[in-house]
Design a protein around this motif. Structure first.
Motif, PDB file in Angstrom:
ATOM      1  N   ALA A  76       4.960 -60.342  37.580  1.00  0.00           N
ATOM      2  CA  ALA A  76       5.680 -61.373  37.251  1.00  0.00           C
ATOM      3  C   ALA A  76       7.198 -60.933  37.625  1.00  0.00           C
ATOM      4  CB  ALA A  76       5.545 -61.696  35.763  1.00  0.00           C
ATOM      5  N   ALA A  77       7.912 -61.682  37.901  1.00  0.00           N
ATOM      6  CA  ALA A  77       9.421 -61.388  38.181  1.00  0.00           C
ATOM      7  C   ALA A  77      10.184 -62.144  37.151  1.00  0.00           C
ATOM      8  CB  ALA A  77       9.997 -61.742  39.466  1.00  0.00           C
ATOM      9  N   LEU A  78       9.759 -63.343  36.794  1.00  0.00           N
ATOM     10  CA  LEU A  78      10.507 -64.038  35.819  1.00  0.00           C
ATOM     11  C   LEU A  78       9.419 -64.690  34.825  1.00  0.00           C
ATOM     12  CD1 LEU A  78      13.342 -66.219  37.736  1.00  0.00           C
ATOM     13  CD2 LEU A  78      13.508 -63.997  36.649  1.00  0.00           C
ATOM     14  N   ILE A  79       9.952 -64.583  33.621  1.00  0.00           N
ATOM     15  CA  ILE A  79       9.242 -65.622  32.448  1.00  0.00           C
ATOM     16  C   ILE A  79       9.929 -66.487  32.112  1.00  0.00           C
ATOM     17  CG2 ILE A  79       7.640 -65.674  30.486  1.00  0.00           C
ATOM     18  CD1 ILE A  79       7.075 -62.653  30.945  1.00  0.00           C
ATOM     19  N   TRP A  80       9.902 -67.827  32.328  1.00  0.00           N
ATOM     20  CA  TRP A  80      10.685 -68.971  31.716  1.00  0.00           C
ATOM     21  C   TRP A  80       9.943 -69.516  30.469  1.00  0.00           C
ATOM     22  CZ3 TRP A  80      10.115 -74.595  32.086  1.00  0.00           C
ATOM     23  CH2 TRP A  80      11.341 -75.148  31.677  1.00  0.00           C
ATOM     24  N   ASP A  81      10.818 -69.327  29.179  1.00  0.00           N
ATOM     25  CA  ASP A  81      10.303 -69.770  27.940  1.00  0.00           C
ATOM     26  C   ASP A  81      11.373 -70.998  27.424  1.00  0.00           C
ATOM     27  OD1 ASP A  81      10.093 -69.636  25.015  1.00  0.00           O
ATOM     28  OD2 ASP A  81       8.612 -68.194  25.398  1.00  0.00           O
ATOM     29  N   SER A  82      10.956 -71.771  27.170  1.00  0.00           N
ATOM     30  CA  SER A  82      11.635 -73.004  27.004  1.00  0.00           C
ATOM     31  C   SER A  82      11.305 -73.871  25.630  1.00  0.00           C
ATOM     32  CB  SER A  82      12.093 -74.078  28.330  1.00  0.00           C
ATOM     33  OG  SER A  82      12.806 -75.255  27.749  1.00  0.00           O
ATOM     34  N   PRO A  83      11.687 -73.333  24.529  1.00  0.00           N
ATOM     35  CA  PRO A  83      11.406 -74.190  23.261  1.00  0.00           C
ATOM     36  C   PRO A  83      11.945 -75.367  23.184  1.00  0.00           C
ATOM     37  CG  PRO A  83      12.621 -72.259  22.880  1.00  0.00           C
ATOM     38  CD  PRO A  83      12.296 -72.205  24.120  1.00  0.00           C
ATOM     39  N   VAL A  84      12.992 -75.769  23.705  1.00  0.00           N
ATOM     40  CA  VAL A  84      13.566 -77.127  23.984  1.00  0.00           C
ATOM     41  C   VAL A  84      13.020 -78.021  24.522  1.00  0.00           C
ATOM     42  CG1 VAL A  84      15.830 -76.119  23.429  1.00  0.00           C
ATOM     43  CG2 VAL A  84      15.368 -76.775  25.466  1.00  0.00           C
ATOM     44  N   THR A  85      12.012 -77.648  25.685  1.00  0.00           N
ATOM     45  CA  THR A  85      11.217 -78.808  26.414  1.00  0.00           C
ATOM     46  C   THR A  85       9.816 -78.346  25.944  1.00  0.00           C
ATOM     47  OG1 THR A  85      11.033 -77.133  28.413  1.00  0.00           O
ATOM     48  CG2 THR A  85      13.012 -78.618  28.201  1.00  0.00           C
ATOM     49  N   GLY A  87       8.174 -76.067  27.487  1.00  0.00           N
ATOM     50  CA  GLY A  87       7.637 -75.575  28.796  1.00  0.00           C
ATOM     51  C   GLY A  87       7.743 -74.049  28.833  1.00  0.00           C
ATOM     52  N   GLN A  88       6.715 -73.571  29.820  1.00  0.00           N
ATOM     53  CA  GLN A  88       6.832 -72.022  29.863  1.00  0.00           C
ATOM     54  C   GLN A  88       6.283 -71.882  31.615  1.00  0.00           C
ATOM     55  OE1 GLN A  88       4.673 -69.378  27.446  1.00  0.00           O
ATOM     56  NE2 GLN A  88       5.793 -69.805  25.707  1.00  0.00           N
ATOM     57  N   ALA A  89       6.701 -71.018  32.224  1.00  0.00           N
ATOM     58  CA  ALA A  89       6.492 -70.610  33.600  1.00  0.00           C
ATOM     59  C   ALA A  89       6.457 -69.019  34.006  1.00  0.00           C
ATOM     60  CB  ALA A  89       7.080 -71.460  34.561  1.00  0.00           C
ATOM     61  N   VAL A 310      13.607 -65.503  30.806  1.00  0.00           N
ATOM     62  CA  VAL A 310      14.647 -66.572  31.142  1.00  0.00           C
ATOM     63  C   VAL A 310      14.413 -67.573  29.723  1.00  0.00           C
ATOM     64  CG1 VAL A 310      15.872 -68.269  32.300  1.00  0.00           C
ATOM     65  CG2 VAL A 310      14.997 -66.280  33.502  1.00  0.00           C
ATOM     66  N   TYR A 311      15.351 -67.526  28.854  1.00  0.00           N
ATOM     67  CA  TYR A 311      14.856 -68.208  27.570  1.00  0.00           C
ATOM     68  C   TYR A 311      15.947 -69.524  27.574  1.00  0.00           C
ATOM     69  CZ  TYR A 311      14.391 -69.099  22.391  1.00  0.00           C
ATOM     70  OH  TYR A 311      14.253 -69.583  21.427  1.00  0.00           O
ATOM     71  N   GLU A 312      15.494 -70.666  27.340  1.00  0.00           N
ATOM     72  CA  GLU A 312      16.362 -71.796  27.246  1.00  0.00           C
ATOM     73  C   GLU A 312      16.009 -72.458  25.538  1.00  0.00           C
ATOM     74  OE1 GLU A 312      17.177 -76.237  29.552  1.00  0.00           O
ATOM     75  OE2 GLU A 312      15.047 -75.253  29.531  1.00  0.00           O
ATOM     76  N   GLY A 313      16.684 -71.677  24.801  1.00  0.00           N
ATOM     77  CA  GLY A 313      16.548 -71.943  23.310  1.00  0.00           C
ATOM     78  C   GLY A 313      17.611 -71.318  22.534  1.00  0.00           C
ATOM     79  N   LYS A 314      17.232 -71.332  21.515  1.00  0.00           N
ATOM     80  CA  LYS A 314      18.544 -70.648  20.499  1.00  0.00           C
ATOM     81  C   LYS A 314      17.615 -69.642  19.684  1.00  0.00           C
ATOM     82  CE  LYS A 314      21.966 -73.427  21.823  1.00  0.00           C
ATOM     83  NZ  LYS A 314      23.272 -72.829  22.610  1.00  0.00           N
ATOM     84  N   PRO A 315      18.654 -68.762  18.789  1.00  0.00           N
ATOM     85  CA  PRO A 315      18.132 -67.728  18.095  1.00  0.00           C
ATOM     86  C   PRO A 315      17.529 -68.417  16.577  1.00  0.00           C
ATOM     87  CG  PRO A 315      20.559 -67.508  17.927  1.00  0.00           C
ATOM     88  CD  PRO A 315      20.035 -68.519  19.063  1.00  0.00           C
ATOM     89  N   VAL A 316      18.234 -69.469  16.259  1.00  0.00           N
ATOM     90  CA  VAL A 316      17.547 -70.287  15.114  1.00  0.00           C
ATOM     91  C   VAL A 316      17.522 -71.884  15.630  1.00  0.00           C
ATOM     92  CG1 VAL A 316      18.611 -68.818  13.560  1.00  0.00           C
ATOM     93  CG2 VAL A 316      19.855 -70.733  14.180  1.00  0.00           C
ATOM     94  N   GLY A 317      16.410 -72.797  14.799  1.00  0.00           N
ATOM     95  CA  GLY A 317      16.455 -73.827  15.281  1.00  0.00           C
ATOM     96  C   GLY A 317      15.586 -74.304  16.216  1.00  0.00           C
ATOM     97  N   THR A 318      14.945 -73.288  17.064  1.00  0.00           N
ATOM     98  CA  THR A 318      13.928 -73.476  18.271  1.00  0.00           C
ATOM     99  C   THR A 318      12.646 -72.806  17.951  1.00  0.00           C
ATOM    100  OG1 THR A 318      15.086 -72.159  19.474  1.00  0.00           O
ATOM    101  CG2 THR A 318      15.866 -74.397  19.885  1.00  0.00           C
TER     102      THR A 318
END
Length: 631
Positions: A76-85, A87-89, A310-318
């Motif tokens: 794995a080169a990138l791990i995308w983690d998106s609690p706002v959607t 989604g993960q990849a 690569v994180y699409e989120g916030k430290p709090v609230g997600t």
């Protein structure tokens, strides 16, 4: 005397100081060169010299192709983690290489080549990383503008960079709201005197937006239709990217980064500073729109063969203040790098760390902090909860990597809460008075770096050598002026207290607002704080403290304020003239989490305040204005 535990650091630093060019020549051997450097440094080029002036390489090859060729393609080169959607990849090195090469091919078909500029306007999605690497693959110069930046600010950057292409997303997703990027881009292009030849749009499912016929194309369709493009050879001194910061004249400052020096410095830093090697999982909880994201979400980890989150989120609230710990546990993060403001947000919501206890952090080895000075109380809190080293390190957009820190590759020396550590190999750091003379250990002055700056630092500003000299070199000849105020103690630890314009003059006494903030932050009810100098007819300036209380704090605001005033008097003394502390719900910050102290200062002085383009939520200014107007 220096602590005996810093022997590894001292040996490392002295090795550089004894032979600077030899040190960087050895570091350069970690990079694949098409033409290896024979000359390490040329003092005659640019405002202060250039590194590896006769060498050639491609940084995308070093970040992707060579790892695949060496058998790491399935990693794995990138791990995308998106609690706002939701989604993960995971993208392997082979998959990331294929997508990057195809986007490079799509850009080449549209006329983008070596030296051309491409503006990127993207949220935290894999395509943002792919776009940066695709530009690097072609020898094109990318300029990332933080997603959601106001149209006027985007227009100013497009006008200055004159890009051949723009790559943008249709929207960004924040907790509880959608930020439509495409209308902002359309408005910016209408304002700008420069028109790009094409715009490639990542149409997100949450809001695809509409394409402008004749100008806009679907990014994913363009990639799918293109053939992979090989890496283009560039000079080590060729520009890799422009990263704009707000200038004092209103014209954005385009901080320039070269290819060769940056590749060497970042690759060297991954093991030396962060203690990371190929295969390790690295998470820098920042944004690709900022220098931290460029250096340690994208280029640094990939140059070292790491896996980058690569994180699409916030430290709090997600969804809550345990989000960071969940990501670390789920993806096996070895080193987490974030901003102190993120920790303070977590601390405010979960001061006892109950949410941390729900996650297995056995693979997490260290926490690194940067972006602003970390108050000692927060650093101690994090170290106590995590039971791991918490390392505050100091650097700037202009330097591209750390000026000071603690160095896992050399064996950690004891950290001192509130200090940014000791200078990295490559930097000679001094604290100077207004006349440019060194001040005594423990005395606050302007922190400056003896020239030349090491590889990785900005060689200049975009098309503005004279402006670079004026902004950074003229104040203290032979030195780079960091515009940060601080001190070196007798053991060589560096203490960055504030920006030099945050030194306030109280009846002739120069005081650091950072020192007062440190006292306020130590109060058990205070989650975070800011101190600014407010105009005073008698003393010139007096400090004003704004504090945010921890969740669950129930004591009367007046009682807390009285204790804070007494605390400052006790620890700093009556000279501080600290007589006013106001409780606010939140502090105005940039989207990267930095407190907008200059804006607060204007509010305190009753001046008209223009809404800063970088502000996270403009409504905060009205809230604070109302608090300050109260008798």
């Amino acid at each position: 005397m220096p602590d005996a535990q810093d022997a590894g650091y001292q040996a490392l630093y002295e090795a550089w100081r004894a032979d600077p060019e030899g040190y960087w020549a050895a570091a350069a051997r970690g990079i694949d060169w098409e033409v290896p450097p024979e000359r390490i440094f040329d003092a005659g080029q640019g405002p202060y010299g250039r590194w590896f002036p006769d060498a050639r390489l491609n940084i995308c090859h070093n970040a992707l192709d060579r790892h695949v060729a060496e058998g790491r393609g399935a990693q794995a080169a990138l791990i995308w983690d998106s609690p706002v959607t939701g989604g993960q990849a995971r993208l392997s090195y082979a998959e990331l290489l294929d997508r990057t090469a195809r986007l490079a091919g799509a850009l080449a078909l549209r006329g983008v080549g070596r030296g051309d500029r491409v503006v990127l306007y993207m949220p935290m999605v894999p395509e943002a990383v792919i776009a940066m690497l695709a530009c690097a693959r072609l020898g094109a110069v990318h300029s990332v503008v933080f997603g959601g930046f106001a149209a006027a600010e985007l227009a100013a950057r497009i006008a200055d960079a004159e890009p051949k292409a723009v790559i943008a997303a249709s929207c960004g997703i924040e907790p509880g709201r959608l930020v439509k990027y495409k209308p902002l881009l359309d408005a910016a292009l209408a304002m700008s005197p420069h028109r790009p030849a094409c715009c490639l749009i990542l149409r997100r499912e949450a809001w695809p937006g509409a394409l402008e016929p004749g100008r806009d194309e679907d990014l994913l369709e363009a990639m799918a239709a293109a053939a992979p493009h090989p890496c283009v050879s560039v000079a080590a001194t060729d520009p890799l990217y422009i990263l704009y910061t707000s200038g004092t004249t209103g014209k954005p400052k385009g901080v320039l980064r070269d290819c060769g020096g940056y590749a060497v410095a970042l690759h060297n830093s991954m093991a030396m500073l962060y203690g990371l090697k190929a295969g390790d999982v690295s998470w820098t909880a920042s944004d690709v729109g900022w220098v931290v994201g460029h250096s340690y979400i994208v280029y640094g980890p990939l140059l070292a063969g790491c896996t980058s989150v690569v994180y699409e989120g916030k430290p709090v609230g997600t969804p809550d203040a345990g989000a960071f710990w969940r990501v670390c546990a789920e993806h096996g993060v070895k080193v987490l790098f974030t901003a102190p403001t993120a920790l303070r947000a977590i601390k405010k919501e979960d001061p006892e760390g109950r949410l941390l206890g729900r996650h297995d952090l056995s693979r997490l080895e260290a926490l690194f902090l940067a972006g602003e000075r970390c108050d000692p109380d927060t650093a101690v809190w994090a170290a106590r909860l995590l039971g791991r080293p918490v390392i505050d390190h100091w650097w700037q957009t202009e330097t591209g990597w750390c000026i000071t820190g603690n160095f896992r590759g050399a064996g950690l020396f004891p950290m001192r809460p509130g200090s940014g550590g000791k200078p990295a190999p490559g930097y000679t750091l001094v604290s100077l008075d207004e006349a440019g003379q060194p001040v005594a250990p423990g005395q606050i002055g302007t922190l400056a770096l003896r020239l030349p700056l090491p590889p990785g630092c900005a060689p200049s500003l975009y098309r503005a050598d004279a402006r670079f000299r004026e902004a950074y070199l003229d104040a203290f000849p032979g030195h780079y002026n960091t515009s940060d105020a601080g001190m070196l103690d007798e053991d060589g630890y560096v203490w960055v207290m504030s920006r030099t314009d945050d030194i306030i003059n109280v009846a002739g006494h120069r005081l650091s607002t950072g020192a007062i903030e440190e006292v306020l932050a130590s109060h058990p009810d205070v989650a975070e704080c800011a101190v600014v100098g407010a105009r005073d007819a008698l003393k010139g300036q007096v400090p004003l403290g704004l504090v945010v209380l921890k969740s669950g704090a129930t004591r009367a605001e007046a009682e807390v304020a009285a204790e804070l005033i007494a605390l400052v008097r006790e620890r700093i003394g009556p000279v501080a003239a600290f007589r006013e502390a106001r409780v606010v719900e939140r502090l105005p910050k940039t989207r990267s989490g930095k407190i907008l102290r200059a804006t607060l200062r204007k509010l305190a002085d009753g001046e008209d305040v223009a809404v800063p383009p970088t502000i996270d939520d403009p409504l905060i200014l009205e809230e604070i204005g109302a608090v300050l107007r109260r008798p």
